[in-house]
Motif scaffolding. Structure first.
Motif, PDB file in Angstrom:
ATOM      1  N   LYS A 115      -4.466  13.551  -3.341  1.00 45.33           N
ATOM      2  CA  LYS A 115      -5.911  13.306  -3.492  1.00 45.33           C
ATOM      3  C   LYS A 115      -6.735  14.504  -4.016  1.00 45.33           C
ATOM      4  N   ILE A 129      -5.903  13.578   3.084  1.00 48.93           N
ATOM      5  CA  ILE A 129      -7.372  13.474   3.067  1.00 48.93           C
ATOM      6  C   ILE A 129      -8.033  14.801   3.429  1.00 48.93           C
ATOM      7  N   TYR A 164      -2.341   6.922   9.362  1.00 46.76           N
ATOM      8  CA  TYR A 164      -2.036   6.372   8.033  1.00 46.76           C
ATOM      9  C   TYR A 164      -1.288   7.422   7.223  1.00 46.76           C
ATOM     10  N   HIS A 165      -0.129   7.011   6.694  1.00 43.46           N
ATOM     11  CA  HIS A 165       0.652   7.965   5.901  1.00 43.46           C
ATOM     12  C   HIS A 165       1.149   7.363   4.595  1.00 43.46           C
ATOM     13  N   GLY A 168       0.185  10.691  -2.403  1.00 42.08           N
ATOM     14  CA  GLY A 168       0.280  10.999  -0.978  1.00 42.08           C
ATOM     15  C   GLY A 168       1.495  10.347  -0.338  1.00 42.08           C
ATOM     16  N   SER A 169       1.739   9.080  -0.688  1.00 39.41           N
ATOM     17  CA  SER A 169       2.896   8.390  -0.111  1.00 39.41           C
ATOM     18  C   SER A 169       4.193   9.099  -0.493  1.00 39.41           C
ATOM     19  N   ASP A 226      -0.354  16.040   7.887  1.00 39.52           N
ATOM     20  CA  ASP A 226      -0.581  15.221   6.696  1.00 39.52           C
ATOM     21  C   ASP A 226      -2.031  15.433   6.275  1.00 39.52           C
TER      22      ASP A 226
HETATM   23  N1  PMP Z   1      -1.441  10.208   3.950  1.00 39.58           N
HETATM   24  C1  PMP Z   1      -2.735  10.116   4.262  1.00 39.58           C
HETATM   25  C2  PMP Z   1      -3.260  10.899   5.418  1.00 39.58           C
HETATM   26  C3  PMP Z   1      -3.587   9.316   3.511  1.00 39.58           C
HETATM   27  O1  PMP Z   1      -4.867   9.215   3.849  1.00 39.58           O
HETATM   28  C4  PMP Z   1      -3.069   8.614   2.402  1.00 39.58           C
HETATM   29  C5  PMP Z   1      -3.948   7.744   1.514  1.00 39.58           C
HETATM   30  N2  PMP Z   1      -5.147   7.361   2.010  1.00 39.58           N
HETATM   31  C6  PMP Z   1      -1.714   8.742   2.120  1.00 39.58           C
HETATM   32  C7  PMP Z   1      -0.926   9.545   2.901  1.00 39.58           C
HETATM   33  C8  PMP Z   1      -1.100   8.002   0.967  1.00 39.58           C
HETATM   34  O2  PMP Z   1      -1.550   8.515  -0.230  1.00 39.58           O
HETATM   35  P1  PMP Z   1      -1.422   7.663  -1.578  1.00 39.58           P
HETATM   36  O3  PMP Z   1      -2.342   6.503  -1.461  1.00 39.58           O
HETATM   37  O4  PMP Z   1      -1.820   8.653  -2.639  1.00 39.58           O
HETATM   38  O5  PMP Z   1      -0.003   7.270  -1.720  1.00 39.58           O
END
Ligand code: PMP
Length: 456
Positions: A285, A259, A149-150, A116-117, A256
């Motif tokens: 995810k 989730i 949160y991103h 996600g990051s 984003d």
């Molecule tokens: N964006 C959102 C909306 C998230 O909820 C998350 C992780 N909870 C991320 C980005 C980051 O994902 P990751 O932990 O796979 O890097």
């Protein structure tokens, strides 16, 4: 290594994410060894209900042998290849076609990542490259929200609005700004309706745009429903007004969906539940139900056209479109489709969960703002419902409550003092009843403990 040793050995060599590692080493950790359906099992034989689907990701539940078989087959055939230099492979071609099928009609291109990051960081570079390609390189500011949160990379953590993360490592980076979150319970004025608050909260975006100048802004980014921020579900008026503002000022709108994507809200994507149309969708995810690490940035035709005009995009990850992860994701999407899992969340199990969630938690005196959409649910621990007074030191009470749940073999999460759940989408009615019966018992224990604490 014997069972007990795992916890000890772990403390010797393993630094855990988002953890106070000194405290963990002192207190010990639970060792998870197996998963089946909505359950995980520790090395002491405890059966634990995973009310969080891992980290909001195991959408089809644990132990699906089909995914293991697909992974083995792909590993035997082609365990790795990249798509950087005039090459591709069947797994990534098939997954891309499948994603275009399940995404909205105007989304026909995908850029792969490993998480996600990475999806968020890719998107941040992509929106700037898009505007530069169109001859507007000054449009580079990206607007996120406080308590959004991103991710944990420097880009993702900057864009997110977690002040505790910003405090470590000199964040946010330049050209990332934030507006306030659409948290009705905490931020509405006396007597303000949810609809009115939704419009007022969306207008904070327009105020920020007017302050900065639209010619400097690339994109606005938000989670359709904030997850890690504590399942903040915006009023229905919020997102349509945000979309209107982005269109008016020619700013890209990014959902984003790390989730919310792949069924969590009872729709394939959370923006469909919230009633707006983004230009870019970031995912991870649920794309593979967490079985292997993979993320994807879904790109609309409009943005693709701009990118294609811009020549080479100097960006890419070794594991982008990894064949084994892609094959597993493709099978996962097929299962979501073939078993009608998204519709089931929308029509049956989501509404059941919502009803039971409200019945279970609304009656507790330290609980307010009980909320649930699809299978993403939350409530807030409050000191006084009448005045909406929160407990002091936001987050401490949540952790105390979470630990009670964990002791009783139910995993829920505390995001500050918001208690949240997001179980696997395959959860049954009976399993919901079991989960909520345990939760009610835990809440009684929590209330007794809190009564004593407040009486001191
Ligand atoms: N964006 C959102 C909306 C998230 O909820 C998350 C992780 N909870 C991320 C980005 C980051 O994902 P990751 O932990 O796979 O890097």
């Amino acid at each position: 290594m014997s069972k007990k040793d795992y916890s000890k050995q772990d403390a010797k060599h393993h630094l855990h994410p988002f953890s106070d590692n000194a405290a963990l080493a002192r207190d010990g950790v639970r060792v998870m060894v197996k998963g089946k359906g909505i359950y995980v099992y520790d090395d002491e034989g405890n059966e634990i209900i995973d009310g969080m689907a891992g980290l909001w990701c195991v959408n089809i539940g644990y132990g699906r042998k089909e995914l293991a078989r697909v992974a083995k087959k792909q590993m035997d055939e082609l365990p790795f290849y990249n798509t950087f230099f005039k090459t591709t492979h069947p797994a990534v071609v098939e997954l891309s076609a499948k994603l275009s099928e399940v995404a909205p009609a105007n989304f026909n291109h995908v850029f792969y990542t490993g998480s996600g990051s990475e999806s968020v960081d890719t998107m941040m570079r992509m929106v700037r490259h898009y505007w530069a390609s169109l001859g507007k390189p000054s449009k580079k500011i990206i607007i996120g929200r406080w308590n959004g949160y991103h991710g944990s990379t420097i880009g993702g953590a900057s864009l997110g609005g977690m002040k505790g993360m910003h405090a470590q490592g000199d964040l946010p980076i330049a050209n990332v700004v934030h507006i306030e979150q659409p948290w009705y319970y905490g931020l509405a004025k006396d007597g303000e309706s949810a609809d009115d608050f939704g419009i007022r909260a969306a207008n904070w975006l327009e105020e920020k745009i007017n302050e900065i100048g639209a010619d400097k802004i690339a994109a606005f980014v938000g989670e359709p429903i904030q997850g890690a921020g504590g399942v903040i579900i915006p009023p229905k008026t919020y997102w349509p007004r945000i979309e209107e503002i982005c269109r008016k000022h020619d700013i890209l709108l990014v959902a984003d969906e790390v989730i919310c994507g792949f069924g969590r809200t009872g729709h394939w994507f959370g923006h469909q539940a919230m009633g707006f149309k983004p230009d870019i969708i970031t995912t991870a995810k649920g794309l593979s139900s967490g079985y292997l690490p993979i993320g994807a940035v879904l790109v609309s035709d409009k943005v693709t056209e701009g990118l294609l005009a811009g020549g080479e995009f100097n960006h890419g990850f070794t594991y982008a479109g990894h064949p084994v992860a892609a094959a597993v994701a493709q099978k996962n999407l097929e299962i979501l489709q073939d078993e009608g899992i998204v519709d089931r969340v929308h029509d049956k199990i989501g509404p059941y969960m919502q009803k039971r969630w409200h019945e279970t938690f609304s009656k507790f005196k330290y609980v307010d703002d009980v909320r649930c959409e699809g299978l993403i649910c939350g409530f807030t621990l409050v000191k006084d419902k009448a005045t909406r007074e929160l407990f002091p030191d936001f987050g401490t009470t949540g952790l105390m409550c979470r630990d009670i749940f964990f002791k009783h073999n139910l995993i829920m999460r505390a995001c500050g003092d918001h208690m949240v759940a997001a179980p696997p989408l395959v959860i049954t009615k009976k399993e919901i009843d079991t989960m909520l019966a345990i939760a009610a018992k835990c809440m009684r224990e929590f209330e007794e403990k809190m009564d004593k604490q407040l009486a001191k």
